[in-house]
Structures are given as C-alpha cells and as structure tokens.
Design an enzyme around this catalytic site. Structure first.
Site, PDB file in Angstrom:
ATOM      1  CG  ASP A  79     -28.121   2.071  21.873  1.00 36.05           C
ATOM      2  OD1 ASP A  79     -28.699   1.130  21.288  1.00 36.05           O
ATOM      3  OD2 ASP A  79     -27.149   1.905  22.627  1.00 36.05           O
ATOM      4  N   GLY A 108     -28.877  -1.689  30.221  1.00 40.35           N
ATOM      5  CA  GLY A 108     -28.896  -2.132  28.824  1.00 40.35           C
ATOM      6  C   GLY A 108     -30.112  -1.621  28.061  1.00 40.35           C
TER       7      GLY A 108
HETATM    8  C1  GLA Z   1     -24.884  -1.086  22.696  1.00 43.46           C
HETATM    9  C2  GLA Z   1     -24.453  -0.055  21.660  1.00 43.46           C
HETATM   10  C3  GLA Z   1     -25.255  -0.228  20.364  1.00 43.46           C
HETATM   11  C4  GLA Z   1     -25.231  -1.677  19.885  1.00 43.46           C
HETATM   12  C5  GLA Z   1     -25.576  -2.629  21.023  1.00 43.46           C
HETATM   13  C6  GLA Z   1     -25.425  -4.075  20.625  1.00 43.46           C
HETATM   14  O1  GLA Z   1     -26.203  -0.830  23.107  1.00 43.46           O
HETATM   15  O2  GLA Z   1     -24.658   1.246  22.144  1.00 43.46           O
HETATM   16  O3  GLA Z   1     -24.751   0.642  19.371  1.00 43.46           O
HETATM   17  O4  GLA Z   1     -23.991  -1.994  19.303  1.00 43.46           O
HETATM   18  O5  GLA Z   1     -24.783  -2.397  22.167  1.00 43.46           O
HETATM   19  O6  GLA Z   1     -26.337  -4.413  19.653  1.00 43.46           O
END
Ligand code: GLA
Length: 395
Positions: free
Chosen positions: A178, A130
C-alpha cells in the site's frame, strides 16, 4: 473532482479552520490492487494501481510561536496537539492520528526535525474501505514533511518509513504494497512490485476499451483485529514446514510433497499464496498484451482462492463477485475479485468501458436486493503517486 480542484477546496477548508492560508499542501492516493493479494508479506508479487481518490494534508507554520503541531481532520472537529518538546509515543489503539504521528516519529528517527505547524487533513479515499486510506494518510504526511523540511527521502525509504508507522503506531503488521503504490503510482500504469527485491515495473494500462470498476460493499473492514496477523503467522508456519525462507521460494509440487507436514488450514493458506504469486505474474503478462479475458479469468480464480483457501472474504464481497460473474463476458465483465486485506471493503472488476453504466446499475441493484446494504461504485484510471500541490515561495 480533479486533484487540482480538490487542492483548492482544501486550501479553503484550511483557511476556514485556521484563519490564514496554508503554505504547503501534499496529496497521496489510495490504491486498488488488481491482483496479488496477501502475497506482499510472503515476498511475492503484487499488481496494484493508485486511484483518483486522495488524502490531502494542508499546513502552515505554527503561530503564535509554540512547540506544538496541531492536527485537524475534516472528518471530526477536535484538534490534536503534538508537543514537540516531548518524545513521541503512540496514542491509544484505533486513534486516527497515530498514522501522522508514526510518520513524524520516522522523520525524527532519521534526524529530520520538522518545526511546529498547523495542519488540516481531508480525504476522498473511503475510510476502512480496503482502498488504503491509511497508507494515503501516511504517505501524504510524509510528503508534507519532506516539503516543510526540504529533505526529500528516496521513494523506497519513504514507503518503508510509512509502513513502519503503520506497524508501530497503528499496530497493523501490514506488508509493503500500500505504501509503495501510494508513493510510486504512475498515471496510466499498474505497478508490478516484486516484494522480495523491491524492484518495480510500470505496466502500461491505456486501452480505452476497459475500465476498473470498484464496488464498495460498505461493510467496513477491520484489519487490526487479529485475523491478518494470524494469516501472516500461518504463512510463516508453512514456510518453516517447507524448509524455505518465505513462500516465494516454494512451488505447488513442493507443497504437495510436504502436505503431511502441516495441518490442513496451513496447507490451504500456503496453496493460496503460492498460486496467487503465479497468477499475479501471469496477469501482468496479460495486461501487457491487453489480453483482458485472461486477466479476468485470473481475477476470478484469485477471488475463489481468497474465499476458499485463505478465508478472508465475506458474504457481501462474494455477492458482488457472484453478480459480476452472472453478468459475464456477454454483459461486459471480464473478471472480478475482492481487493485489499478482505473481511469487507471493496471488489475490483475489469469491465468493458462502453458497458460500465449498465453494469454498475445492475451490480448496485442486485447487491442491495441481496444484502439490504447500499453499495458505492466508481471507476478510476490509474493515477500518479504522492505529489506536492502547494509550496509557498521562499520555503
Ligand atoms: C492490506 C495490507 C497490505 C496487503 C493486503 C493484502 O492492505 O496493508 O500490505 O498485505 O492487505 O494483500
């Protein structure tokens, strides 16, 4: 290990794999999102920072002359060959090299044709934790290809190219957070990103009395598994019921008035997003003012909303937040929440610097006792975004 030291290590690993030194080395960081979760694909705000964990890609021109790109990762030892004389297409779902492949396709689509090369990939971003290991790989690849071809993309286009690679090659319908933070992160700053206008504001975070403590539950999160796409669809459904283009244009009062027009699950999803967008703006204000108790309170509220309304947490993430809460302000914890897409992965806690050691030990011990899983904890200052570590002269 500093990024420079990591670069030297990768240089050696490349030489061992390919019997010659690399010409180019590019690096891109993972990220931790301080607040603003599941708001990016709703045109809302996010407040992430780049972390001192990186994916590096080292490369040298192909030899002998072939029309093939060779990719190797230090995680597995098989070599992947991409034949440049054929049109590119995604490999089987779940294949790691879909990320670099998708980025290469993005360059080709812009008329930029990288020549054949050999590459080695190495990462200190935990995989599936994550912390955006996939965005780090995409952005590191894009930075490498910019260096090899001498064609620099503008940062927004580069982030969008990487996002498209994730959509089309990895099959994950992610938002833009991200890739944006991996490209645009700045040392000592959080990035407040307006996902609608794509405007960014660097929010300084230099107060030495606080740190962000990241706890990896070591429960792998798997976002291509459908739950993420389901949440996106529910948000779109809520926006339609509210008669707005995206949930960014709704507020709590509008949602209450329209409650009868949607089912309860969709209502709760929207309640999370609408309140989270507000919390993110307030948290940025709190960081600007070094008002840590306020930021911490918003982080706990974010977690509760993600757990109860958005339902993307899991017992292990909840356990870490619960332990943090029981340590409390007296023990040096201002706030804590799950970070990233959810269903496993990491939490982020805002803690007092001089208490980090005691807090880490207590979280680790209590978490392991409750879940029988050993967590991994580390602190990170906000880091810079993607960078080139080596570029041979004459290139
Ligand atoms: C993942 C996705 C992001 C965002 C997050 C939740 O990391 O890649 O674009 O949506 O989940 O905030």
């Amino acid at each position: 290990m500093t990024l420079t030291e990591l670069g030297l290590q990768v240089e050696e690993l490349f030489a061992r794999a390919y019997d010659r030194p690399p010409h180019w080395i590019a690096a891109a960081p993972g990220r931790v999102n301080v607040i603003g979760e599941h708001t990016d694909y709703n045109d809302g705000f996010v407040l992430p920072m780049a972390i001192e964990r990186y994916t590096l890609v080292a490369a040298a021109p192909a030899t002998p002359k072939t029309n093939t790109i060779r990719l190797q990762s230090t995680v597995g030892d098989s070599v992947t060959e991409i034949d440049l004389s054929r049109p590119l297409a995604p490999a089987k779902k779940g294949t790691w090299y879909n990320y670099p492949l998708g980025v290469l396709a993005g360059f080709q689509a812009r008329g930029i044709k990288p020549p054949p090369f050999d590459a080695l990939i190495h990462s200190t971003v935990p995989l599936g934790g994550g912390l955006s290991s996939s965005a780090a790989l995409e952005v590191a690849t894009a930075t490498l290809l910019e260096t090899i071809t001498g064609k620099k993309l503008n940062p927004v286009d580069k982030a969008l190219l990487a996002q498209k690679a994730e959509h089309e090659y990895a099959g994950m319908p992610c938002g833009i957070m991200d890739q944006f933070i991996s490209v645009m992160g700045k040392k000592d700053h959080l990035l407040l990103l307006d996902c609608r206008s794509r405007q960014t504001e660097l929010v300084p975070m230099t107060d030495p009395t606080v740190e962000l403590l990241i706890t990896n539950t070591n429960v792998k999160h798997e976002l291509t598994g459908g739950e993420y796409a389901k949440r996106r669809a529910q948000c779109e459904e809520a926006a339609r019921a509210l008669g707005v283009g995206s949930l960014r244009d709704a507020d709590a009062a509008m949602l209450e008035r329209a409650r009868g027009k949607m089912d309860n699950t969709v209502y709760r999803r929207a309640r999370h997003v609408i309140s989270e967008i507000e919390r993110t703006v307030q948290a940025a204000e709190g960081v600007r003012a070094s008002n840590w108790p306020t930021v911490g309170r918003l982080m706990y509220a974010s977690h509760a909303s993600l757990r109860d309304d958005y339902e993307v947490s899991c017992p292990e993430l909840d356990a870490v937040v619960d332990i943090a809460q029981s340590i409390g302000a007296a023990g040096g914890v201002f706030g804590c929440r799950m970070t990233g897409g959810g269903f496993g992965g990491c939490t982020v806690a805002l803690v007092q610097s001089d208490k980090v050691k005691a807090i880490s030990e207590r979280v680790a011990a209590e978490y392991q006792e409750r879940t029988k899983i050993k967590p991994t904890l580390f602190v990170s200052r906000p880091a810079d975004g993607a960078t080139v570590l080596k570029k041979s002269s004459g290139e």
